[in-house]
Design an enzyme around this catalytic site. Sequence first.
Site, mmCIF file in Angstrom:
data_model
loop_
_atom_site.group_PDB
_atom_site.id
_atom_site.type_symbol
_atom_site.label_atom_id
_atom_site.label_comp_id
_atom_site.label_asym_id
_atom_site.label_seq_id
_atom_site.Cartn_x
_atom_site.Cartn_y
_atom_site.Cartn_z
ATOM 1 N N GLU A 1 -1.605 2.289 1.502
ATOM 2 C CA GLU A 1 -1.168 1.163 2.008
ATOM 3 C C GLU A 1 0.193 1.118 1.731
ATOM 4 O O GLU A 1 0.644 1.026 0.863
ATOM 5 C CB GLU A 1 -1.905 -0.089 1.855
ATOM 6 C CG GLU A 1 -3.149 -0.292 2.303
ATOM 7 C CD GLU A 1 -3.842 -1.611 2.026
ATOM 8 O OE1 GLU A 1 -3.191 -2.743 2.080
ATOM 9 O OE2 GLU A 1 -5.151 -1.824 1.883
ATOM 10 N N GLU B 1 -9.117 -1.945 -3.647
ATOM 11 C CA GLU B 1 -8.521 -2.714 -4.743
ATOM 12 C C GLU B 1 -9.300 -3.507 -5.773
ATOM 13 O O GLU B 1 -8.954 -4.610 -5.953
ATOM 14 C CB GLU B 1 -7.195 -3.456 -4.354
ATOM 15 C CG GLU B 1 -6.450 -2.999 -3.530
ATOM 16 C CD GLU B 1 -5.140 -4.004 -3.060
ATOM 17 O OE1 GLU B 1 -5.257 -5.131 -2.932
ATOM 18 O OE2 GLU B 1 -3.965 -3.550 -2.544
#
Length: 482
Positions: A266, A123
């Site tokens: 995720e 991220e």
Amino acid sequence: MMASCTLFPSILAFLLCSSAVVVVESGIGVNWGTLSVHRLSPETVVNLLKGNKISKVKLFDADPHSLKALMGSGIEVMVGITNDMLAALSSSSAASDLWVSQNVSRYMVKGGVNIKYVAVGNEPFLTSYSGQYQSYVLPAMMNLQQSLAKANLAGMVKLVVPCNADAYESSLPSQGAFRPELTQIMTQLVTLLNSNGSPFIVNIYPFLSLYGSSDFPQDYAFFEGTTHSVMDGPNVYSNAFDGNFDTLVAALGKLGFGQMPIVIGEVGWPTDGALSANLSAAKAFNQGLVNHVLSNKGTPLRPGVPPMDVYLFSLFDEGAKSVLPGNFERHWGIFSFDGQAKYSLNLGNGLLKNAKDVQYLPSRWCVANPSRDLSGVTDHFKIACSYADCTTLNYGGSCNGIGAKGNISYAFNSYYQVRKQNPQSCEFDGLGMVTFLDPSVGDCRFLVGVADGSTNSPGFSLGSRKTVSALVILWGVYIFLM
């Protein structure tokens, strides 16, 4: 529409653009995080994965103990490069060569590890990072791609960049677009990914949408139908996952990559640490998600085309994670820290099976001494919870209602188990005592640590995935003690 490769130097463009898109079988995988105060041995974890026929696993680093245990397992592996390594890899081809040699080539031998992806950062475009890592991602990928080519692995290992869903935005899925400040770099990134046959990886968390907004309709977070459907032209969205996914599809389409394969890096639901985090909600969400994906129903913008792969977050609870996002951060596991399934869940291969041959410490606990005055316990309580995980004591947690003495005992025992039941770790200036009677109360479990972890040293290792606070802020827990 295929984007051109003119964004890159000619030699590298040839290297990247000559790779054909490889279609692989989709499936359900798991994230294996290791920021835990109680770690099972990697061998036990791999046996757990195999016993549950979980064929895909995503790591957040390239931990040699985990990779060694995965050798010969046949499990498809995504290894990770932490964000703090991106600067060095972006500026030095030698550093990139060394990283590939030590963390990829070493394991990709006959009978070795089936490394399928290398995640370049985690991220890195997250809004809260304020662009800190943004300029390093593409140069690091270019260096790593060249390093893989030198090692004759460029056709076998794909580079990917797991992105948070905050990289794109819209009021309706069909209007999805990447954040304006990311448009240029995302255009370059997806061009690079597409040229190399790599998917776009995104992390989607309907739980965080529910947790972060009192206006978010709870039933829209799940897959069982909702009274708050979102109408988007002819398309109807009955769950947040599909709406978020199609927002990304639309954003990719605006860049000319509407058909790019998407992997969910995720997704999951925590079981403790917040009012909406509990076993029944986690089971409902995860089972609904798995059923939805395996049905091949797809989404309104991609009917019949589910995500390429889905990695559930997470395999285990991680008691050493940062709790800055919330106390739930340590409770995402589908298994508890000791490899025991928290609830019945079918990933498409039957219900989850518990880990075998787990070696526990002796059945004894550390609790507050009932014969002592506990008025001076606050500092001991704080210290215990700065090393151990006490998040279940907080508001919304499973141990929130056990009272002041219960809180003290829970903290003492958590510390005692982290310290491998060292007798001195239950002293607390005479305020603690060892008991052989399980002090668990209702759903509040007083744990006993495991003895078969990768290290016997007390305390826990600080991981680099997210900063682990040196002291845990105990939101109001010890107001009972003041």
